[in-house]
Motif scaffolding. Structure first.
Motif: not given
Length: 208
Positions: A145-173
């Motif tokens: 198992y993996v505890v994923a925080g706000d990185v990956l959700f069921r059929e969704s991903i973490g918000r990237t519009d908050l400070p230090t958020g970045n979609y391309n970085t999240l996609y890579q992660s």
């Protein structure tokens, strides 16, 4: 074990094994009833918290930090890149009506590949920024198992519009740190229901 706490519906996890040693991940209890529920579960199951980990330092995930730290004589463990977030968390909290006072500052920092042990078990740290600087996921290979925080959700991903958020970085992660895990690994996210790596590879509309 999962608890859903505060007005943001944060998943707080207790990772325990047969020894009774446990990790508390993202203690999000904001209200007295939530605090009572968390501490009562730990006491009622004779658990011994040996560590407390924050997947990232957004206010909704750390509002119960001081309670857990003071009750069990712990300090928050997180990635050092969370620094900007814990320095501004009181202001952030005020904007959302969450009061954060005298926050206990982390001293133990976690990095890529670190192992956090509890009893006979351990989780591996993977550094997964994109939703927030300092975001980490915790992988248990023995129990898959993996505890994923706000990185990956069921059929969704973490918000990237908050400070230090970045979609391309999240996609890579997600694609390099999580989607390299076997398909049958269960994902326990920071909000909402669990999912699996395989399901998200096939069905997640944000990662197609």
């Amino acid at each position: 074990n999962r608890f859903v706490f505060n007005s943001f519906g944060v998943n707080t996890y207790i990772l325990a094994d047969e020894t009774g040693k446990c990790l508390v991940v993202d203690p999000a209890c904001q209200y007295q009833g939530e605090e009572t529920e968390l501490l009562g579960f730990i006491t009622g199951n004779n658990l011994d918290p040996v560590g407390m980990v924050n997947t990232h330092f957004h206010v909704d995930h750390i509002v119960g930090n001081n309670l857990v730290c003071k009750t069990y004589n712990l300090r928050p463990q997180c990635h050092k890149s969370s620094k900007m977030l814990w320095e501004t968390v009181a202001e952030f909290g005020a904007a959302f009506g969450i009061k954060i006072e005298n926050l206990i500052i982390p001293k133990d920092f976690l990095g890529e590949g670190d192992l956090i042990s509890f009893g006979n078990s351990s989780v591996e740290v993977r550094y997964t920024p994109g939703h927030a600087d300092g975001s980490i996921c915790l992988v248990n290979h023995a129990e898959r198992y993996v505890v994923a925080g706000d990185v990956l959700f069921r059929e969704s991903i973490g918000r990237t519009d908050l400070p230090t958020g970045n979609y391309n970085t999240l996609y890579q992660s997600i694609t390099t740190k999580l989607f390299t895990l076997p398909d049958d690994y269960t994902v326990y996210p920071g909000h909402g229901p669990e999912t699996t790596i395989g399901f998200e590879k096939t069905n997640n509309p944000f990662l197609g």
